[in-house]
Design an enzyme around this catalytic site. Structure first.
Site, PDB file in Angstrom:
ATOM      1  N   ASP A   1       0.845  -1.202   0.000  1.00 54.06           N
ATOM      2  CA  ASP A   1       0.000   0.000   0.000  1.00 54.06           C
ATOM      3  C   ASP A   1       0.876   1.246   0.000  1.00 54.06           C
ATOM      4  O   ASP A   1       1.548   1.537   0.984  1.00 54.06           O
ATOM      5  CB  ASP A   1      -0.893   0.006   1.256  1.00 54.06           C
ATOM      6  CG  ASP A   1      -1.840   1.191   1.256  1.00 54.06           C
ATOM      7  OD1 ASP A   1      -2.935   1.059   0.688  1.00 54.06           O
ATOM      8  OD2 ASP A   1      -1.476   2.257   1.806  1.00 54.06           O
TER       9      ASP A   1
ATOM     10  N   TYR B   1       3.247   9.734  -0.412  1.00 52.65           N
ATOM     11  CA  TYR B   1       4.366   9.152   0.347  1.00 52.65           C
ATOM     12  C   TYR B   1       5.723   9.389  -0.332  1.00 52.65           C
ATOM     13  O   TYR B   1       6.759   9.121   0.242  1.00 52.65           O
ATOM     14  CB  TYR B   1       4.161   7.647   0.586  1.00 52.65           C
ATOM     15  CG  TYR B   1       2.841   7.259   1.224  1.00 52.65           C
ATOM     16  CD1 TYR B   1       2.014   8.213   1.819  1.00 52.65           C
ATOM     17  CD2 TYR B   1       2.407   5.937   1.235  1.00 52.65           C
ATOM     18  CE1 TYR B   1       0.805   7.866   2.379  1.00 52.65           C
ATOM     19  CE2 TYR B   1       1.195   5.574   1.812  1.00 52.65           C
ATOM     20  CZ  TYR B   1       0.397   6.547   2.369  1.00 52.65           C
ATOM     21  OH  TYR B   1      -0.806   6.192   2.927  1.00 52.65           O
TER      22      TYR B   1
ATOM     23  N   LYS C   1      -2.660   5.935  -4.532  1.00 51.12           N
ATOM     24  CA  LYS C   1      -3.776   6.849  -4.244  1.00 51.12           C
ATOM     25  C   LYS C   1      -3.512   8.220  -4.869  1.00 51.12           C
ATOM     26  O   LYS C   1      -2.350   8.651  -4.948  1.00 51.12           O
ATOM     27  CB  LYS C   1      -3.929   7.048  -2.725  1.00 51.12           C
ATOM     28  CG  LYS C   1      -3.838   5.769  -1.913  1.00 51.12           C
ATOM     29  CD  LYS C   1      -4.020   5.977  -0.420  1.00 51.12           C
ATOM     30  CE  LYS C   1      -3.730   4.706   0.369  1.00 51.12           C
ATOM     31  NZ  LYS C   1      -2.325   4.526   0.772  1.00 51.12           N
TER      32      LYS C   1
ATOM     33  N   HIS D   1      -7.562   9.515  -2.016  1.00 51.37           N
ATOM     34  CA  HIS D   1      -6.918   9.449  -0.698  1.00 51.37           C
ATOM     35  C   HIS D   1      -7.801  10.030   0.419  1.00 51.37           C
ATOM     36  O   HIS D   1      -7.877   9.478   1.503  1.00 51.37           O
ATOM     37  CB  HIS D   1      -5.576  10.197  -0.770  1.00 51.37           C
ATOM     38  CG  HIS D   1      -4.556   9.722   0.201  1.00 51.37           C
ATOM     39  ND1 HIS D   1      -3.215   9.633  -0.106  1.00 51.37           N
ATOM     40  CD2 HIS D   1      -4.657   9.325   1.487  1.00 51.37           C
ATOM     41  CE1 HIS D   1      -2.557   9.187   0.951  1.00 51.37           C
ATOM     42  NE2 HIS D   1      -3.397   9.007   1.932  1.00 51.37           N
TER      43      HIS D   1
ATOM     44  N   LEU E   1      -2.167  -0.133  13.979  1.00 53.56           N
ATOM     45  CA  LEU E   1      -1.554  -0.227  15.311  1.00 53.56           C
ATOM     46  C   LEU E   1      -1.645   1.124  16.026  1.00 53.56           C
ATOM     47  O   LEU E   1      -0.917   1.362  16.987  1.00 53.56           O
ATOM     48  CB  LEU E   1      -0.073  -0.642  15.183  1.00 53.56           C
ATOM     49  CG  LEU E   1       0.212  -1.894  14.339  1.00 53.56           C
ATOM     50  CD1 LEU E   1       1.718  -2.084  14.139  1.00 53.56           C
ATOM     51  CD2 LEU E   1      -0.392  -3.129  15.016  1.00 53.56           C
TER      52      LEU E   1
ATOM     53  N   ILE F   1      -2.998  -3.154   6.911  1.00 52.32           N
ATOM     54  CA  ILE F   1      -1.730  -2.816   6.240  1.00 52.32           C
ATOM     55  C   ILE F   1      -0.716  -2.207   7.220  1.00 52.32           C
ATOM     56  O   ILE F   1      -0.314  -1.049   7.064  1.00 52.32           O
ATOM     57  CB  ILE F   1      -1.992  -1.854   5.051  1.00 52.32           C
ATOM     58  CG1 ILE F   1      -2.955  -0.700   5.475  1.00 52.32           C
ATOM     59  CG2 ILE F   1      -2.568  -2.628   3.862  1.00 52.32           C
ATOM     60  CD1 ILE F   1      -3.127   0.380   4.412  1.00 52.32           C
TER      61      ILE F   1
ATOM     62  N   ARG G   1      10.350  -6.752  12.516  1.00 45.47           N
ATOM     63  CA  ARG G   1       8.919  -6.455  12.728  1.00 45.47           C
ATOM     64  C   ARG G   1       8.100  -6.730  11.468  1.00 45.47           C
ATOM     65  O   ARG G   1       6.956  -7.168  11.560  1.00 45.47           O
ATOM     66  CB  ARG G   1       8.739  -4.995  13.147  1.00 45.47           C
ATOM     67  CG  ARG G   1       9.250  -4.700  14.533  1.00 45.47           C
ATOM     68  CD  ARG G   1       9.149  -3.214  14.811  1.00 45.47           C
ATOM     69  NE  ARG G   1       9.535  -2.884  16.159  1.00 45.47           N
ATOM     70  CZ  ARG G   1       9.625  -1.634  16.608  1.00 45.47           C
ATOM     71  NH1 ARG G   1       9.347  -0.614  15.817  1.00 45.47           N
ATOM     72  NH2 ARG G   1       9.981  -1.398  17.847  1.00 45.47           N
TER      73      ARG G   1
ATOM     74  N   SER H   1       7.562 -10.385  11.862  1.00 43.50           N
ATOM     75  CA  SER H   1       6.671 -10.850  12.946  1.00 43.50           C
ATOM     76  C   SER H   1       5.235 -10.355  12.711  1.00 43.50           C
ATOM     77  O   SER H   1       4.280 -11.045  13.049  1.00 43.50           O
ATOM     78  CB  SER H   1       7.198 -10.452  14.325  1.00 43.50           C
ATOM     79  OG  SER H   1       7.182  -9.060  14.463  1.00 43.50           O
ATOM     80  N   ASN H   2       5.086  -9.182  12.094  1.00 39.70           N
ATOM     81  CA  ASN H   2       3.727  -8.695  11.817  1.00 39.70           C
ATOM     82  C   ASN H   2       2.992  -9.595  10.826  1.00 39.70           C
ATOM     83  O   ASN H   2       1.766  -9.517  10.698  1.00 39.70           O
ATOM     84  CB  ASN H   2       3.767  -7.257  11.256  1.00 39.70           C
ATOM     85  CG  ASN H   2       4.172  -6.231  12.302  1.00 39.70           C
ATOM     86  OD1 ASN H   2       4.236  -6.529  13.497  1.00 39.70           O
ATOM     87  ND2 ASN H   2       4.451  -5.017  11.856  1.00 39.70           N
TER      88      ASN H   2
HETATM   89  N1  LIG Z   1      -5.292   6.354   3.585  1.00 32.81           N
HETATM   90  C1  LIG Z   1      -4.741   7.112   4.498  1.00 32.81           C
HETATM   91  O1  LIG Z   1      -5.136   8.278   4.705  1.00 32.81           O
HETATM   92  C2  LIG Z   1      -3.627   6.566   5.334  1.00 32.81           C
HETATM   93  C3  LIG Z   1      -3.149   7.292   6.437  1.00 32.81           C
HETATM   94  C4  LIG Z   1      -2.117   6.726   7.198  1.00 32.81           C
HETATM   95  C5  LIG Z   1      -1.598   5.485   6.848  1.00 32.81           C
HETATM   96  N2  LIG Z   1      -2.074   4.818   5.746  1.00 32.81           N
HETATM   97  C6  LIG Z   1      -1.532   3.488   5.346  1.00 32.81           C
HETATM   98  O2  LIG Z   1      -1.596   2.619   6.474  1.00 32.81           O
HETATM   99  C7  LIG Z   1      -0.274   2.100   6.714  1.00 32.81           C
HETATM  100  C8  LIG Z   1      -0.083   1.818   8.190  1.00 32.81           C
HETATM  101  O3  LIG Z   1      -0.337   2.967   8.974  1.00 32.81           O
HETATM  102  P1  LIG Z   1       0.804   3.762   9.770  1.00 32.81           P
HETATM  103  O4  LIG Z   1       2.095   3.572   9.081  1.00 32.81           O
HETATM  104  O5  LIG Z   1       0.296   5.157   9.937  1.00 32.81           O
HETATM  105  O6  LIG Z   1       0.776   3.142  11.226  1.00 32.81           O
HETATM  106  P2  LIG Z   1       0.764   1.680  11.910  1.00 32.81           P
HETATM  107  O7  LIG Z   1       1.003   0.609  10.904  1.00 32.81           O
HETATM  108  O8  LIG Z   1      -0.434   1.645  12.778  1.00 32.81           O
HETATM  109  O9  LIG Z   1       2.007   1.793  12.877  1.00 32.81           O
HETATM  110  C9  LIG Z   1       3.311   1.973  12.413  1.00 32.81           C
HETATM  111  C10 LIG Z   1       4.164   2.312  13.639  1.00 32.81           C
HETATM  112  O10 LIG Z   1       4.195   1.174  14.504  1.00 32.81           O
HETATM  113  C11 LIG Z   1       5.535   0.713  14.654  1.00 32.81           C
HETATM  114  N3  LIG Z   1       5.496  -0.753  14.605  1.00 32.81           N
HETATM  115  C12 LIG Z   1       5.149  -1.537  13.537  1.00 32.81           C
HETATM  116  N4  LIG Z   1       5.216  -2.851  13.875  1.00 32.81           N
HETATM  117  C13 LIG Z   1       5.617  -2.890  15.151  1.00 32.81           C
HETATM  118  C14 LIG Z   1       5.891  -3.967  16.043  1.00 32.81           C
HETATM  119  N5  LIG Z   1       5.763  -5.237  15.650  1.00 32.81           N
HETATM  120  N6  LIG Z   1       6.276  -3.661  17.305  1.00 32.81           N
HETATM  121  C15 LIG Z   1       6.429  -2.374  17.701  1.00 32.81           C
HETATM  122  N7  LIG Z   1       6.188  -1.318  16.895  1.00 32.81           N
HETATM  123  C16 LIG Z   1       5.789  -1.567  15.631  1.00 32.81           C
HETATM  124  C17 LIG Z   1       6.303   1.299  13.476  1.00 32.81           C
HETATM  125  O11 LIG Z   1       7.638   1.566  13.846  1.00 32.81           O
HETATM  126  P3  LIG Z   1       8.908   1.106  12.945  1.00 32.81           P
HETATM  127  O12 LIG Z   1       8.624   1.447  11.515  1.00 32.81           O
HETATM  128  O13 LIG Z   1      10.018   1.886  13.551  1.00 32.81           O
HETATM  129  O14 LIG Z   1       9.046  -0.378  13.159  1.00 32.81           O
HETATM  130  C18 LIG Z   1       5.570   2.619  13.261  1.00 32.81           C
HETATM  131  O15 LIG Z   1       6.031   3.617  14.171  1.00 32.81           O
HETATM  132  C19 LIG Z   1       0.629   3.215   6.172  1.00 32.81           C
HETATM  133  O16 LIG Z   1       1.956   2.789   6.003  1.00 32.81           O
HETATM  134  C20 LIG Z   1      -0.082   3.553   4.896  1.00 32.81           C
HETATM  135  O17 LIG Z   1       0.183   2.582   3.898  1.00 32.81           O
HETATM  136  C21 LIG Z   1      -3.073   5.340   4.989  1.00 32.81           C
END
Ligand SMILES: NC(=O)c1ccc[n+]([C@@H]2O[C@H](COP(=O)([O-])OP(=O)(O)OC[C@H]3O[C@@H](n4cnc5c(N)ncnc54)[C@H](OP(=O)(O)O)[C@@H]3O)[C@@H](O)[C@H]2O)c1
Length: 275
Positions: free
Chosen positions: A47, A52, A77, A110, A192, A230, A238, A241-242
């Site tokens: 994704d 980005y 997007k 988006h 998360l 995602i 990570r 493991s995820n």
């Molecule tokens: N459509 C939209 O408007 C929108 C908005 C936001 C995000 N997104 C999409 O959603 C995806 C995920 O959301 P997100 O990146 O905002 O947040 P997320 O996946 O909820 O969390 C990512 C955070 O959690 C940490 N993390 C991940 N796995 C971990 C684990 N096993 N243990 C401890 N910490 C962990 C990561 O740190 P490290 O990287 O340092 O490991 C990072 O700081 C994005 O990458 C993007 O593709 C879409």
């Protein structure tokens, strides 16, 4: 070795792997390695988004991994400042060019960015892209039911998916109910809560009971809710493991306790305000 990640079927007949790899905030220069690691781990769904600024790195990572194009699902997007029919068609061409692909599996609006009032003509551009086959499926992100109602009134195409902020603190029951009633899958971004959830003692307890990490509990929760999810990480360990989330099952007691974590707290913007 974990069991295979299931796929869900869109109303247009295409399928999406339920667990994907998100690349928000991964710098262009790191994205290729990160995506290659994800593909080597077994992820078959990436994704990204024009916002980005890492689509070229994503494309490089896909090519470096050696995966066949048909075996991986790629989403990108259109950003708010490229909304409107003609501008969106141009933005799509630029995304494909950066990715080095001749089609994407899923193209999303988006944000509705309602103050601009352009999401309906933007949606008409996505319908044209789907007709051309260069976007196999089309959907939206951050749409509330009232935005979806407007699309339903002013177009003939129902989005296949709605990608929204969703995690145990913000379970989005109203959006999920609307999506389900209209044949739209719901996809969880920041699943998360950007990592903010992971110190929660309830999740720590449940994780200890199953011999897994809090992140694995939360990702498993999304899968058991029938959501597409995602998670993002830049760390190889990570990323791996995820993905190891099929060897255990949350029981009714776990699900009850996780339901108690709801606070309504967003990590991102309210879709009526953004853009
Ligand atoms: N459509 C939209 O408007 C929108 C908005 C936001 C995000 N997104 C999409 O959603 C995806 C995920 O959301 P997100 O990146 O905002 O947040 P997320 O996946 O909820 O969390 C990512 C955070 O959690 C940490 N993390 C991940 N796995 C971990 C684990 N096993 N243990 C401890 N910490 C962990 C990561 O740190 P490290 O990287 O340092 O490991 C990072 O700081 C994005 O990458 C993007 O593709 C879409």
């Amino acid at each position: 070795m974990s069991a295979a990640i299931p796929s869900l079927t869109f109303h247009d007949g295409h399928r999406i792997p339920q667990l994907g790899y998100g690349v928000y905030k991964i710098p262009e220069d790191d994205a290729a390695d990160a995506v290659r690691t994800a593909i080597e781990t077994g992820y078959r769904h990436i994704d990204t988004a024009a916002l980005y600024r890492n689509e070229a790195g994503v494309g490089r990572g896909l090519r470096d991994s050696g995966i066949d194009r048909g075996d991986v699902f790629v989403t990108t997007k259109v950003w708010n400042d490229r909304q409107g029919r003609d501008e969106t068609l141009r933005a799509f061409d630029e995304s494909l060019e950066r990715l080095g692909l001749d089609y994407v599996d899923l193209y999303l609006i988006h944000w509705p960015a309602p103050k601009q009032d352009l999401y309906v003509p933007t949606w008409h551009a996505l319908e044209e892209l789907r007709e051309s086959g260069r976007a196999r499926s089309i959907g939206v992100s951050n749409f509330k039911p009232h935005h979806l109602e407007r699309l339903a009134a002013e177009s003939d195409t129902v989005p296949v998916i709605n990608q929204v902020e969703l995690h145990p603190r913000l379970p989005q029951q109203e959006v999920r109910a609307y999506d389900a009633d209209h044949g739209i899958l719901t996809e969880s971004w920041s699943p998360l809560a950007r990592g903010r959830l992971l110190d929660d003692p309830v999740l720590g307890d449940i994780a200890a009971k199953h011999g897994v990490s809090p992140a694995q509990v939360v990702i498993r929760w999304h899968l058991q809710q029938g959501l597409v999810v995602i998670p993002k990480s830049v760390h190889a360990e990570r990323i791996r493991s995820n993905f190891e989330v099929t060897g255990f099952e949350l029981d009714a007691d776990d699900l009850d306790r996780i339901a108690g974590l709801e606070t309504g707290e967003r990590t991102g913007s309210d879709p009526d305000e953004q853009g």
